[in-house]
Scaffold this active site. Structure first.
Site, PDB file in Angstrom:
ATOM      1  N   LYS A   1       0.846  -1.202   0.000  1.00 34.37           N
ATOM      2  CA  LYS A   1       0.000   0.000   0.000  1.00 34.37           C
ATOM      3  C   LYS A   1       0.883   1.254   0.000  1.00 34.37           C
ATOM      4  CE  LYS A   1      -2.695   2.767   3.171  1.00 34.37           C
ATOM      5  NZ  LYS A   1      -3.906   3.051   2.418  1.00 34.37           N
TER       6      LYS A   1
ATOM      7  N   LYS B   1     -17.910  -5.686  -6.292  1.00 35.61           N
ATOM      8  CA  LYS B   1     -17.558  -6.684  -5.277  1.00 35.61           C
ATOM      9  C   LYS B   1     -17.204  -8.031  -5.911  1.00 35.61           C
ATOM     10  CE  LYS B   1     -18.378  -4.383  -1.444  1.00 35.61           C
ATOM     11  NZ  LYS B   1     -17.979  -4.427  -0.066  1.00 35.61           N
TER      12      LYS B   1
ATOM     13  N   ARG C   1      -6.292   0.264  -0.739  1.00 32.55           N
ATOM     14  CA  ARG C   1      -7.138   0.487   0.449  1.00 32.55           C
ATOM     15  C   ARG C   1      -7.357  -0.811   1.224  1.00 32.55           C
ATOM     16  NH1 ARG C   1      -7.909   6.009   1.534  1.00 32.55           N
ATOM     17  NH2 ARG C   1      -8.015   7.061  -0.475  1.00 32.55           N
TER      18      ARG C   1
ATOM     19  N   GLU D   1     -26.632   4.976  -4.204  1.00 30.63           N
ATOM     20  CA  GLU D   1     -25.726   5.326  -5.298  1.00 30.63           C
ATOM     21  C   GLU D   1     -26.513   5.299  -6.605  1.00 30.63           C
ATOM     22  OE1 GLU D   1     -21.950   3.272  -5.272  1.00 30.63           O
ATOM     23  OE2 GLU D   1     -21.937   3.257  -7.456  1.00 30.63           O
TER      24      GLU D   1
ATOM     25  N   HIS E   1     -16.450   8.582  -6.109  1.00 28.41           N
ATOM     26  CA  HIS E   1     -15.238   7.777  -6.290  1.00 28.41           C
ATOM     27  C   HIS E   1     -14.159   8.514  -7.066  1.00 28.41           C
ATOM     28  CE1 HIS E   1     -18.357   4.690  -5.503  1.00 28.41           C
ATOM     29  NE2 HIS E   1     -17.423   4.314  -4.664  1.00 28.41           N
TER      30      HIS E   1
HETATM   31  C1  LIG Z   1     -17.221   1.705   2.293  1.00 28.70           C
HETATM   32  N1  LIG Z   1     -16.249   0.652   2.301  1.00 28.70           N
HETATM   33  C2  LIG Z   1     -15.881  -0.009   3.452  1.00 28.70           C
HETATM   34  C3  LIG Z   1     -15.773  -1.405   3.405  1.00 28.70           C
HETATM   35  N2  LIG Z   1     -15.420  -2.096   4.491  1.00 28.70           N
HETATM   36  C4  LIG Z   1     -15.192  -1.454   5.631  1.00 28.70           C
HETATM   37  N3  LIG Z   1     -14.857  -2.137   6.700  1.00 28.70           N
HETATM   38  N4  LIG Z   1     -15.275  -0.111   5.731  1.00 28.70           N
HETATM   39  C5  LIG Z   1     -15.624   0.641   4.655  1.00 28.70           C
HETATM   40  O1  LIG Z   1     -15.694   1.878   4.762  1.00 28.70           O
HETATM   41  N5  LIG Z   1     -16.022  -2.055   2.259  1.00 28.70           N
HETATM   42  C6  LIG Z   1     -16.474  -1.385   1.110  1.00 28.70           C
HETATM   43  C7  LIG Z   1     -15.956  -0.001   1.050  1.00 28.70           C
HETATM   44  C8  LIG Z   1     -14.486  -0.025   0.800  1.00 28.70           C
HETATM   45  N6  LIG Z   1     -13.978   1.255   0.846  1.00 28.70           N
HETATM   46  C9  LIG Z   1     -12.905   1.642   1.572  1.00 28.70           C
HETATM   47  C10 LIG Z   1     -12.567   2.980   1.452  1.00 28.70           C
HETATM   48  C11 LIG Z   1     -11.469   3.456   2.127  1.00 28.70           C
HETATM   49  C12 LIG Z   1     -10.722   2.594   2.918  1.00 28.70           C
HETATM   50  C13 LIG Z   1      -9.550   3.176   3.585  1.00 28.70           C
HETATM   51  O2  LIG Z   1      -9.251   4.326   3.362  1.00 28.70           O
HETATM   52  N7  LIG Z   1      -8.819   2.440   4.396  1.00 28.70           N
HETATM   53  C14 LIG Z   1      -7.679   3.017   5.043  1.00 28.70           C
HETATM   54  C15 LIG Z   1      -7.605   2.553   6.466  1.00 28.70           C
HETATM   55  C16 LIG Z   1      -8.704   3.124   7.301  1.00 28.70           C
HETATM   56  C17 LIG Z   1      -8.346   2.996   8.757  1.00 28.70           C
HETATM   57  O3  LIG Z   1      -8.583   1.988   9.385  1.00 28.70           O
HETATM   58  N8  LIG Z   1      -7.715   3.986   9.285  1.00 28.70           N
HETATM   59  C18 LIG Z   1      -7.163   3.982  10.629  1.00 28.70           C
HETATM   60  C19 LIG Z   1      -5.655   3.779  10.552  1.00 28.70           C
HETATM   61  C20 LIG Z   1      -5.042   4.825   9.661  1.00 28.70           C
HETATM   62  C21 LIG Z   1      -3.557   4.615   9.397  1.00 28.70           C
HETATM   63  O4  LIG Z   1      -3.172   3.886   8.520  1.00 28.70           O
HETATM   64  N9  LIG Z   1      -2.759   5.336  10.168  1.00 28.70           N
HETATM   65  C22 LIG Z   1      -1.361   5.390   9.935  1.00 28.70           C
HETATM   66  C23 LIG Z   1      -0.836   6.655  10.578  1.00 28.70           C
HETATM   67  C24 LIG Z   1      -1.459   7.898   9.992  1.00 28.70           C
HETATM   68  C25 LIG Z   1      -0.975   8.229   8.618  1.00 28.70           C
HETATM   69  O5  LIG Z   1       0.237   8.326   8.416  1.00 28.70           O
HETATM   70  O6  LIG Z   1      -1.803   8.457   7.696  1.00 28.70           O
HETATM   71  C26 LIG Z   1      -0.712   4.158  10.546  1.00 28.70           C
HETATM   72  O7  LIG Z   1      -1.327   3.523  11.418  1.00 28.70           O
HETATM   73  O8  LIG Z   1       0.368   3.820  10.081  1.00 28.70           O
HETATM   74  C27 LIG Z   1      -7.453   5.312  11.301  1.00 28.70           C
HETATM   75  O9  LIG Z   1      -7.984   6.228  10.659  1.00 28.70           O
HETATM   76  O10 LIG Z   1      -7.204   5.393  12.503  1.00 28.70           O
HETATM   77  C28 LIG Z   1      -6.424   2.648   4.308  1.00 28.70           C
HETATM   78  O11 LIG Z   1      -5.421   3.344   4.584  1.00 28.70           O
HETATM   79  O12 LIG Z   1      -6.391   1.718   3.493  1.00 28.70           O
HETATM   80  C29 LIG Z   1     -11.045   1.281   3.027  1.00 28.70           C
HETATM   81  C30 LIG Z   1     -12.162   0.781   2.341  1.00 28.70           C
END
Ligand SMILES: CN1c2c(nc(N)[nH]c2=O)NC[C@@H]1CNc1ccc(C(=O)N[C@@H](CCC(=O)N[C@@H](CCC(=O)N[C@@H](CCC(=O)O)C(=O)O)C(=O)O)C(=O)O)cc1
Ligand SMILES: N[C@@H](CCS)C(=O)O
Ligand SMILES: [Zn+2]
Length: 753
Positions: free
Chosen positions: A22, A113, A514, A664, A693
């Protein structure tokens, strides 16, 4: 390869144990690293995975399942089936990512999906002008790489039938399977190249065969695999199915000249004993659940394997599907305590289970007695754990009556909700506002102890205040708090509910770069305290306009969690529904007059076979109604669904009986409104007027014209104006501009009514 009781899996996670891929692809997109560094990260991740699988003792390891974005996109590249609009991009990697994500001038492929999972694939577009041509470079490259590392590699590809059935026909009518004869020579050529490169077996994935298929489709399957089996110089062919039963496709495949069939014996219920032809095949038995995280009952799995012995030619033990859908390893979970840890198996542990089972078949149970004893003890401790049976919750569920799943009639509710004082065509958003880096860093800092709880709350409140002020300034009618405090719309709730365990590092790819961390739902569900009221009431305190309470519905919480497998899903759904119901009652008591309960995964969990669908829809709708019928008729219930393929669930959407449903619709030109009319839907509806999107800002006229289209299907009294989905993945500037246009378009259409 000796095929007596071998151990294998059908695919592997690839995003990296610490989401290395990622970070690398996002850095490449941002221009922070070059192609060489990205490719090197991929190679390291593959080597690490193969080494781990070899150390576990797997006899055959699928190769080619790695992807920089998606395996269907990789297959489209392999078959020369990228859309014409990316053909001018010379660099292959940039062309690939342009098809995946679009560019300023090129629209991406659609995403949808992957069967009934939370993984999304890119939908290849096949037009009459598509000229298929083989590009085997990725697969051959990874095969060479694996062989150089002495990996017992089994190259894996998506099969021609699944590729065509899952692609989109761009022009014309009829089935894309008609194009299979154009693909067959390419697959035949590929088989020859793989044999030349030293592959003994090839895995051809055909998961589309576990859904309902016509007799004509099955005849195509028969012909395709007869022809591929007739290729003279080829590896042994293993056709892999997963996510359900093969049904009629099983005898058809068994009658062809292929060498092996992989069957899912966890999600599927195929009876292998009576299938003619199977006695000459290598059967890869998926007895270790590849999609869930529970430790395998080794004795039961062995029992299943033993019953197959007389009916198959040779037997391999496997996971039921690719391990793409589970996290890498339990080792990354430092906060996971016993006995819960002992109940679980992630990707690495599942590979070990498969090897244990194969060893037991080869050498007898005594050879694995330690593992079997440990497994038995873990299963017993799980069965007997008091957290699995909360008597007061169970008594509450037993006492539910049918009245608990319904509200007053629609007219009564409409009248009771007039006090909200909303204009015609009320404008609103779906809940989340951009999850900026500032927000994510605040959460990471809280986790690391850099800031304390009070400081975190202050930062989240300041985000909420900004989002409320923005919505006031834009002139939206129903406001939201923006969901800054939510890492994820399911995990956030799971972290607060009893019966769930939220992982630290259990990342699973959702699409592209993601990821999500599906929580583990292991016990009876309790809500020790309100989960959202503090944030919502804070937002409401800043404005006179109504703020929507924002909750995730029971079906979506289940769909995006690893669910317990010791009771029917319907029972677990009711438990989650009661927790959400209690939250709605608290929100109402705190003065919140509109509550949205999101169910974007309603369609996702729909069983793949029509015969199973109605029973699912009945309990899913019942759980939503249980969650939303605890409030007064004056409280307006909203729901939200995305992913636009509403066809088979349209009656269920009406059955949810929410006062307002946002869906949607922007890309499908409001088609859903006609479908809702056909099932007599007469409640509020907000067909999304722009696609979230993409970063593109929609014009005022464009939105206004979609609203006019919507007004041709829905009276103004029922129509709401909102985007397609939440805004969490968007940037602040484009979001502000898009919403400004949305409000302006609503005002201009309203003025013309
Ligand atoms: C609507 N959708 C979702 C699905 N499933 C889910 N469980 N949730 C959903 O919302 N399925 C269908 C769709 C899929 N869509 C998405 C859209 C976006 C993401 C996404 O952006 N995922 C993030 C992770 C989100 C998260 O858990 N964030 C945490 C941790 C953040 C992080 O990585 N922090 C860093 C430090 C900060 C930085 O440097 O940015 C770290 O820990 O290293 C949080 O916010 O606390 C992704 O990054 O992939 C997923 C599905
Ligand atoms: N309320 C959620 C729904 C996403 S499907 C959001 O706005 O992100
Ligand atoms: Zn959505």
């Amino acid at each position: 390869m000796d095929t007596t009781f071998t151990a294998t899996v059908l695919g592997s996670p690839r995003i990296g144990p610490r989401r290395e891929l990622k970070r690398a692809v996002e850095a490449y997109w941002a221009g922070r690293i070059g192609a060489d560094a990205l490719l090197a990260t991929g190679a390291e991740l593959r080597a690490g995975m193969w080494a781990q699988q070899q150390a576990a003792g797997l006899d055959a390891i699928p190769v080619g399942t790695f992807s920089h974005y998606d395996q269907m996109l990789d297959t489209a590249v392999m078959l020369g089936a990228l859309p014409e609009r990316v053909s001018d991009i010379d660099d292959p990697l940039d062309r690939y990512f342009a098809a995946a994500r679009g560019t300023d001038t090129v629209a991406p492929l659609e995403m949808t999906k992957w069967f009934d999972t939370n993984y999304h694939y890119l939908v290849p577009e096949i037009s009459p002008g598509t000229r298929f041509a083989l590009d085997p470079s990725k697969l051959l490259g990874e095969l060479a790489e694996a062989r150089a590392q002495d990996v017992p590699a089994r190259p894996a590809v998506i099969g021609p039938v699944t590729f065509l059935l899952l692609s989109k026909k761009v022009d014309g009518s009829g089935t894309l399977l008609d194009r299979v004869d154009e693909l067959l020579p390419l697959y035949a050529e590929l088989l020859g190249l793989l044999a030349e490169a030293g592959a003994e077996w090839v895995q051809i994935d055909e998961p589309a065969l576990v859904a309902d298929r016509t007799a004509d489709d099955i005849a195509v399957v028969r012909r395709v695999y007869d022809e591929l089996a007739a290729v003279v110089q080829r590896p042994a062919i293993l056709v892999a199915s997963y996510f359900g039963s093969l049904g009629d496709a099983l005898p058809a495949l068994a009658a062809t000249g292929i060498d092996g069939i992989a069957v899912d014996l966890v999600a599927g219920a195929d009876t292998l004993a009576t299938v003619p032809g199977l006695a000459r095949k290598h059967v890869v038995a998926g007895v270790v659940d590849g999609r869930n995280v529970w430790r395998t009952d080794l004795e039961r799995a062995l029992g299943t394997l033993v019953t197959l012995l007389g009916s198959v030619g040779s037997l391999a033990v496997s996971t039921s599907c690719s391990l793409l859908h589970v996290p890498y390893t339990l080792d990354a979970e430092t906060g996971l305590e016993e006995p819960l840890r002992s109940w679980l198996a992630f990707g690495a542990e599942k590979s070990v289970e498969v090897v244990t089972l194969a060893t037991a078949l080869r050498q007898g149970l005594d050879a694995v007695v330690g593992a079997v004893d440990a497994g038995r003890a873990a299963l017993r401790s799980r069965r007997e754990d008091p957290r699995l049976h909360d008597q007061s919750l169970r008594a509450r569920i037993d006492a539910l009556t049918s009245g608990t799943r319904g509200r007053g009639g629609a007219d009564i509710r409409r009248k009771a909700q007039r006090g909200l004082g909303l204009p015609l065509l009320p404008t609103t958003t779906i809940g989340s506002y951009p999850q900026t880096r500032e927000i994510r860093v605040a959460r990471a800092d809280l986790r690391k102890g850099v800031i304390d709880d009070a400081e975190y709350r202050r930062r989240m409140q300041s985000q909420i205040a900004e989002v409320v002020a923005l919505q006031e300034e834009l002139g939206l009618d129903v406001l939201v708090h923006g969901e800054p405090e939510r890492n994820d719309m399911v995990q956030y709730f799971a972290e607060q509910l009893g019966g769930f365990f939220a992982t630290e590092n259990g990342w699973v790819q959702s699409y592209g770069s993601r990821c999500v961390r599906p929580p583990i739902l292991y016990g009876d569900v309790r809500r020790p305290a309100p989960m959202t009221t503090e944030w919502i009431t804070y937002a409401q305190s800043l404005t006179e306009k109504p703020v929507k309470g924002m909750l995730t519905g029971p079906v979506t919480i289940l769909a995006w969690s690893f669910v317990r497998d010791d009771q029917p899903l319907a029972e677990t759904a009711d438990q989650v529904a009661l927790a959400i119901r209690d939250e709605t009652v608290d929100l109402q008591a705190a003065g919140i007059r509109i509550i949205q309960v999101d169910e974007p995964a309603l369609r996702e969990l729909l069983p793949l076979r029509a015969a199973d669908q109605q029973a699912y829809l009945d309990w899913a709708v019942g759980a939503f109604r249980l969650a939303t019928s605890g409030v007064a008729d004056s409280t307006q219930i909203h729901t939200h669904l995305c992913y636009s393929e509403f066809g088979e669930v349209i009656e269920a959407i009406a059955g949810l009986d929410a006062d307002v449903t946002s869906l949607e619709a922007a890309r499908s030109h409001m088609e859903v409104l006609g479908d809702l009319n056909e099932v007599g839907f007469d409640l509020g509806v907000g067909p999304g007027v722009y696609d979230i999107h993409s970063p593109r800002v929609p014009g005022v006229d464009e939105i206004a014209s979609l609203l006019k289209e919507a007004l041709a299907a829905v009276p103004a009294e029922r129509l709401w104006v909102n985007p397609d989905c939440g805004l969490k993945t968007r940037g602040v500037a484009e979001t502000t501009e898009s919403l400004r246009h949305l409000v302006e378009a609503a005002r201009s259409v309203r003025a013309g009514l």
